[in-house]
Design a protein around this motif. Structure first.
Motif, mmCIF file in Angstrom:
data_model
loop_
_atom_site.group_PDB
_atom_site.id
_atom_site.type_symbol
_atom_site.label_atom_id
_atom_site.label_comp_id
_atom_site.label_asym_id
_atom_site.label_seq_id
_atom_site.Cartn_x
_atom_site.Cartn_y
_atom_site.Cartn_z
ATOM 1 N N LEU A 33 0.828 -1.212 0.000
ATOM 2 C CA LEU A 33 0.000 0.000 0.000
ATOM 3 C C LEU A 33 0.856 1.254 0.000
ATOM 4 O O LEU A 33 0.507 2.257 -0.644
ATOM 5 C CB LEU A 33 -0.917 -0.017 1.230
ATOM 6 N N SER A 34 1.990 1.197 0.701
ATOM 7 C CA SER A 34 2.884 2.354 0.733
ATOM 8 C C SER A 34 3.482 2.624 -0.648
ATOM 9 O O SER A 34 3.543 3.774 -1.100
ATOM 10 C CB SER A 34 3.998 2.111 1.754
ATOM 11 N N LEU A 35 3.914 1.566 -1.324
ATOM 12 C CA LEU A 35 4.505 1.742 -2.657
ATOM 13 C C LEU A 35 3.489 2.283 -3.656
ATOM 14 O O LEU A 35 3.844 3.083 -4.539
ATOM 15 C CB LEU A 35 5.070 0.400 -3.152
ATOM 16 N N MET A 36 2.239 1.843 -3.545
ATOM 17 C CA MET A 36 1.227 2.294 -4.503
ATOM 18 C C MET A 36 0.879 3.779 -4.349
ATOM 19 O O MET A 36 0.256 4.364 -5.223
ATOM 20 C CB MET A 36 -0.042 1.442 -4.381
ATOM 21 N N GLU A 37 1.295 4.369 -3.243
ATOM 22 C CA GLU A 37 1.074 5.801 -3.035
ATOM 23 C C GLU A 37 2.326 6.616 -3.336
ATOM 24 O O GLU A 37 2.316 7.841 -3.168
ATOM 25 C CB GLU A 37 0.632 6.047 -1.587
ATOM 26 N N ASN A 38 3.369 5.958 -3.801
ATOM 27 C CA ASN A 38 4.625 6.639 -4.071
ATOM 28 C C ASN A 38 4.494 7.580 -5.268
ATOM 29 O O ASN A 38 3.712 7.344 -6.192
ATOM 30 C CB ASN A 38 5.724 5.606 -4.329
ATOM 31 N N GLN A 39 5.277 8.653 -5.267
ATOM 32 C CA GLN A 39 5.233 9.616 -6.373
ATOM 33 C C GLN A 39 5.814 9.035 -7.657
ATOM 34 O O GLN A 39 5.447 9.451 -8.759
ATOM 35 C CB GLN A 39 5.994 10.891 -5.987
ATOM 36 N N PHE B 89 0.077 -12.508 -2.418
ATOM 37 C CA PHE B 89 -1.156 -12.780 -1.682
ATOM 38 C C PHE B 89 -2.047 -13.752 -2.461
ATOM 39 O O PHE B 89 -2.402 -13.482 -3.609
ATOM 40 C CB PHE B 89 -1.937 -11.483 -1.425
ATOM 41 N N ASP B 90 -2.389 -14.867 -1.818
ATOM 42 C CA ASP B 90 -3.334 -15.806 -2.428
ATOM 43 C C ASP B 90 -4.758 -15.275 -2.333
ATOM 44 O O ASP B 90 -5.551 -15.414 -3.267
ATOM 45 C CB ASP B 90 -3.251 -17.169 -1.733
ATOM 46 N N ARG B 91 -5.078 -14.665 -1.204
ATOM 47 C CA ARG B 91 -6.409 -14.111 -0.976
ATOM 48 C C ARG B 91 -6.284 -12.706 -0.400
ATOM 49 O O ARG B 91 -6.369 -12.514 0.814
ATOM 50 C CB ARG B 91 -7.201 -15.009 -0.017
ATOM 51 N N PRO B 92 -6.072 -11.721 -1.254
ATOM 52 C CA PRO B 92 -5.929 -10.344 -0.758
ATOM 53 C C PRO B 92 -7.216 -9.861 -0.101
ATOM 54 O O PRO B 92 -8.311 -10.209 -0.538
ATOM 55 C CB PRO B 92 -5.618 -9.550 -2.026
ATOM 56 N N ASP B 93 -7.075 -9.068 0.952
ATOM 57 C CA ASP B 93 -8.272 -8.576 1.635
ATOM 58 C C ASP B 93 -8.844 -7.370 0.901
ATOM 59 O O ASP B 93 -8.325 -6.915 -0.121
ATOM 60 C CB ASP B 93 -7.971 -8.253 3.102
ATOM 61 N N LYS B 94 -9.926 -6.829 1.442
ATOM 62 C CA LYS B 94 -10.659 -5.743 0.775
ATOM 63 C C LYS B 94 -9.803 -4.499 0.616
ATOM 64 O O LYS B 94 -9.909 -3.782 -0.391
ATOM 65 C CB LYS B 94 -11.924 -5.422 1.567
ATOM 66 N N ALA B 95 -8.931 -4.229 1.593
ATOM 67 C CA ALA B 95 -8.091 -3.034 1.528
ATOM 68 C C ALA B 95 -7.174 -3.071 0.303
ATOM 69 O O ALA B 95 -6.975 -2.054 -0.378
ATOM 70 C CB ALA B 95 -7.268 -2.912 2.813
ATOM 71 N N ILE B 96 -6.629 -4.234 0.000
ATOM 72 C CA ILE B 96 -5.743 -4.364 -1.166
ATOM 73 C C ILE B 96 -6.528 -4.226 -2.453
ATOM 74 O O ILE B 96 -6.092 -3.546 -3.398
ATOM 75 C CB ILE B 96 -5.001 -5.717 -1.116
ATOM 76 N N ILE B 97 -7.696 -4.856 -2.534
ATOM 77 C CA ILE B 97 -8.528 -4.761 -3.745
ATOM 78 C C ILE B 97 -8.924 -3.316 -4.009
ATOM 79 O O ILE B 97 -8.869 -2.834 -5.160
ATOM 80 C CB ILE B 97 -9.787 -5.640 -3.605
ATOM 81 N N LEU B 98 -9.320 -2.611 -2.971
ATOM 82 C CA LEU B 98 -9.718 -1.210 -3.132
ATOM 83 C C LEU B 98 -8.536 -0.334 -3.546
ATOM 84 O O LEU B 98 -8.698 0.607 -4.343
ATOM 85 C CB LEU B 98 -10.338 -0.691 -1.832
ATOM 86 N N ALA B 99 -7.341 -0.626 -3.016
ATOM 87 C CA ALA B 99 -6.157 0.142 -3.394
ATOM 88 C C ALA B 99 -5.821 -0.072 -4.864
ATOM 89 O O ALA B 99 -5.465 0.882 -5.586
ATOM 90 C CB ALA B 99 -4.976 -0.266 -2.506
ATOM 91 N N LEU B 100 -5.951 -1.309 -5.340
ATOM 92 C CA LEU B 100 -5.724 -1.591 -6.767
ATOM 93 C C LEU B 100 -6.784 -0.921 -7.628
ATOM 94 O O LEU B 100 -6.481 -0.393 -8.716
ATOM 95 C CB LEU B 100 -5.729 -3.107 -6.995
ATOM 96 N N TYR C 41 -7.852 6.020 -11.114
ATOM 97 C CA TYR C 41 -7.408 7.403 -10.956
ATOM 98 C C TYR C 41 -5.921 7.651 -11.193
ATOM 99 O O TYR C 41 -5.506 8.812 -11.185
ATOM 100 C CB TYR C 41 -7.760 7.898 -9.542
ATOM 101 N N ASP C 42 -5.118 6.612 -11.398
ATOM 102 C CA ASP C 42 -3.694 6.872 -11.596
ATOM 103 C C ASP C 42 -3.474 7.564 -12.927
ATOM 104 O O ASP C 42 -4.083 7.197 -13.961
ATOM 105 C CB ASP C 42 -2.888 5.567 -11.550
ATOM 106 N N GLU C 43 -2.591 8.537 -12.935
ATOM 107 C CA GLU C 43 -2.344 9.326 -14.141
ATOM 108 C C GLU C 43 -1.455 8.607 -15.151
ATOM 109 O O GLU C 43 -1.407 9.001 -16.330
ATOM 110 C CB GLU C 43 -1.691 10.662 -13.749
#
Length: 278
Positions: A156-162, A177-188, A194-196
């Motif tokens: 999650l930290s890397l995905m917010e990197n500049q 991750f074999d079964r990523p939780d909701k936080a990871i799915i939402l981050a992806l 929205y990523d530029e």
């Protein structure tokens, strides 16, 4: 454990004695004093000539002394209660085989005590192993959970990197991750929507495509299709939605057909697959 080891050695030697001219099998009767005069005389004569049998006699005496001291004998009160309970069970169950009650003594009693001690040692060892294995499993599970938490935090930290390359690296952490939780799915999903950077969005789509059965992922693809401008990503999303037969994707596809800025080959792709999901 030393006594247990000695018992094993004794039983092994007793087996070997069957193949040799030793008098191991007469030792218990000799100790119990039930050999007749002739047998006793022959036995003692053999002992004078056989150091191995003499040693066996001394060890067996030592064993019996140990078990006489360490193995508790049930009290008369406990025996009376047991016999009363047994009699009640016999009356409840009907006819059973009558067993003669005798107090174990001599060689038979000592042998039973040895067997009981071995059984207690075996049970204690098994219980100890079971509890130890349970503790190990708990520690492993805890370690795995802590490791997953560290991986998720790093992802999650890397995905917010500049840096776009760092964000792609974070997205690719999904392989851990074999079964990523909701936080990871939402981050992806956030990276896809929205990523530029086009490469980051494509990497996010590829990561999410592995979990296309998720309702969150399906909704994200439909939303992304409606706003995505990159033709390569549009085609990839269309193919994924058709593969899972997502009927809700029909409306955003029709809107793309109506837009003037939609690439001609994208419109051709939509016209080819649209009938299959409507």
């Amino acid at each position: 454990m030393q006594d247990f080891k000695k018992i094993e050695e004794y039983l092994f030697r007793k087996y070997i004695a069957m193949e040799k001219q030793h008098v191991f099998d007469q030792i218990p009767d000799y100790l119990d004093g039930i050999l007749d005069k002739s047998e006793k005389a022959k036995f003692e004569q053999h002992l004078e000539q056989c150091t191995e049998c003499k040693k066996e006699l001394e060890e067996m005496k030592a064993f019996f002394n140990v078990f006489e001291k360490e193995i508790p004998i049930p009290t008369n009160r406990l025996k009376t209660k047991f016999e009363a309970a047994l009699e009640l069970e016999k009356n409840n169950q009907g006819k059973v085989v009558q067993m003669e009650s005798k107090t174990s003594s001599g060689w038979t009693g000592n042998l039973l005590k040895i067997a009981a001690s071995i059984a207690l040692l075996a049970v204690a060892f098994q219980m100890g192993s079971m509890f130890q294995q349970r503790k190990v499993n708990q520690n492993i599970a805890q370690l795995q959970d802590e490791t997953n938490q560290m991986k998720q935090t790093a992802m999650l930290s890397l995905m917010e990197n500049q840096s776009a390359s760092k964000r792609i690296q974070g997205v690719n952490y999904i392989e851990e991750f074999d079964r990523p939780d909701k936080a990871i799915i939402l981050a992806l999903a956030n990276r896809l929507l929205y990523d530029e950077n086009d490469n980051v969005r494509m990497s996010a789509f590829e990561a999410l495509a592995k979990f296309s059965s998720s309702e969150t992922v399906k909704s994200t693809f439909i939303e992304a299709l409606a706003q995505e401008k990159n033709p390569s990503i549009q085609v990839a999303i269309i193919q994924a939605l058709v593969q899972i037969q997502e009927k809700k994707a029909a409306e955003p596809m029709k809107k793309l057909l109506e837009k003037e800025d939609t690439q001609p080959f994208i419109k051709e792709q939509i016209r080819a697959v649209l009938p299959s999901i409507t």
